[in-house]
Design an enzyme around this catalytic site. Structure first.
Site, short mmCIF file in Angstrom:
data_model
loop_
_atom_site.label_atom_id
_atom_site.label_comp_id
_atom_site.label_asym_id
_atom_site.label_seq_id
_atom_site.Cartn_x
_atom_site.Cartn_y
_atom_site.Cartn_z
NE ARG A 176 28.27 47.80 31.95
CZ ARG A 176 28.98 48.29 30.95
NH1 ARG A 176 28.53 48.17 29.71
NH2 ARG A 176 30.14 48.89 31.15
NE ARG A 180 36.96 35.48 35.06
CZ ARG A 180 37.24 36.79 35.06
NH1 ARG A 180 37.75 37.33 36.14
NH2 ARG A 180 36.99 37.52 34.01
CE1 TYR A 352 26.72 52.02 32.49
CE2 TYR A 352 28.73 51.40 31.33
CZ TYR A 352 28.08 51.75 32.49
OH TYR A 352 28.79 51.83 33.67
#
Length: 372
Positions: A176, A180, A352
């Protein structure tokens, strides 16, 4: 109660409010009840010192679904807030999500190739088997960002948040978190992001306009009476509680919030600061005014403490490991046999969900109902 409503909606949170709005617009009669003394569920905001305080933790709306974004913007104007949390480990500060700023602060690297090389070196040192999917969150974290980041920014925070070490949690949780190799501190990769001007409560009020709303009304205090009042029940509470925990309770994580009004105009310089070392009992401090670029003379901060959930407490996060997912499947099988009950939301579907996913799920549920 006489059967005088088309829908009884249990829960005045985001899912219930979207469902009520769509059905009311379609000419259906809805009764919305909530055991709390306010609407909005966990997205509820209230004004303190002129600041919209997120009563149940930080809620930043983000999505790449233009249909959902346009839908939410029909109820409020959203500002340009970009979620860029900071992680604090002892006296060290790091940018989140994990990006080139994080890697440079840790290792002094300046290029993506250097960062990838260091992560690969740490993976080899950790002796993770090649070609095998990570078996748990700890392995997944090291595979993504290396041992240093796992130990400083993931391990302690995870143990606090979930009440168990990363080695005992499913690998998908770390996925989640974006990683980067650019100097970009924007936490989300979504096309749209922001905070509603005026807070979330105003949105929920508009969504519920036209529906009958009763607060401080516990469905389980008069289950038979409430259910008999409508043709269909939309239940957004815990699915295991609905079935009286007949297979045993599902596991959740809970939270405790401690608010403080500070006699300063700027306490920490950022809306969200995560505290990642295990010895600090709270997981983060939220400074609410920064969500809306506030200039008030004072500020309001919230310490967020994770807690073990027990029956009777407030559930916030479903614990979607293999054991609990298997248990949920049993409850889902019972739900699939129901003719006049719809289960929705994070607790009703034991997922979730982020806010945009809740909105999309509620819109899909109303579409299915209206199409018959």
């Amino acid at each position: 109660m006489s059967r005088s409503y088309d829908y009884l909606i249990v829960g005045a949170g985001l899912y219930g409010a979207v469902f009520a709005h769509e059905m009311t617009a379609a000419g259906r009669k809805c009764l919305v009840i909530d055991k709390r003394d306010h609407i909005g569920g966990n997205v509820y905001t209230e004004k303190i010192e002129g600041i919209n305080v997120h009563r149940y933790g930080a809620h930043i709306f983000h999505t790449s679904n233009k249909r959902v974004w346009d839908y939410m913007n029909s109820f409020a104007e959203f500002n340009r807030y970009t979620n860029s949390p900071v992680a604090r480990y002892r006296d060290e500060l790091y940018n989140l999500p994990f990006n080139m700023n994080t890697f440079h602060e840790l290792w002094g690297v300046t290029t993506p190739d250097e960062a990838r090389a260091e992560i690969e070196r740490q993976k080899r040192e950790a002796q993770l088997p090649d070609g095998r999917e990570p078996a748990n969150m700890a392995e997944a974290a090291v595979s993504l960002v290396g041992r240093d980041i796992f130990e400083k920014l993931v391990s302690g925070y995870t143990a606090k948040q979930w009440g168990r070490p990363a080695e005992e949690l499913p690998a998908f949780i770390i996925k989640r978190l974006p990683v980067r190799f650019t100097y970009d501190n924007n936490y989300f990769n979504d096309s749209y992001q922001g905070i509603p001007v005026g807070g979330y409560t105003a949105i929920i009020e508009k969504m519920l306009d036209g529906a009958e709303v009763r607060l401080v009304s516990d469905y389980f205090a008069d289950r038979g009476g409430y259910s008999s009042a409508a043709d269909t029940v939309v239940f957004t509470g815990m699915i295991d509680e609905y079935y009286d925990y007949c297979y045993g309770p599902l596991e959740y994580r809970s939270l405790r919030f401690e608010d403080r009004i500070m006699d300063t105009d700027n306490f920490q310089g950022n809306a969200v600061v995560n505290y990642t070392e295990y010895e600090v009992p709270y997981t983060r401090i939220i400074e609410h005014k920064h969500f809306e670029f506030g200039t008030q003379e004072k500020t309001v901060i919230t310490y967020e403490y994770p807690a073990e959930w027990k029956i009777g407490g407030e559930p916030y996060y479903p614990l979607n490991d293999d054991k609990n997912n298997a248990l949920y499947a049993k409850y889902r099988a019972l739900a699939d046999e129901e003719d006049n009950v719809i289960f929705g939301g994070r607790l009703g579907e034991y997922r979730y969900y982020d806010m945009h996913q809740v909105v999309a799920a509620a819109l899909d549920a109303t579409r299915r109902e209206l199409e018959g």
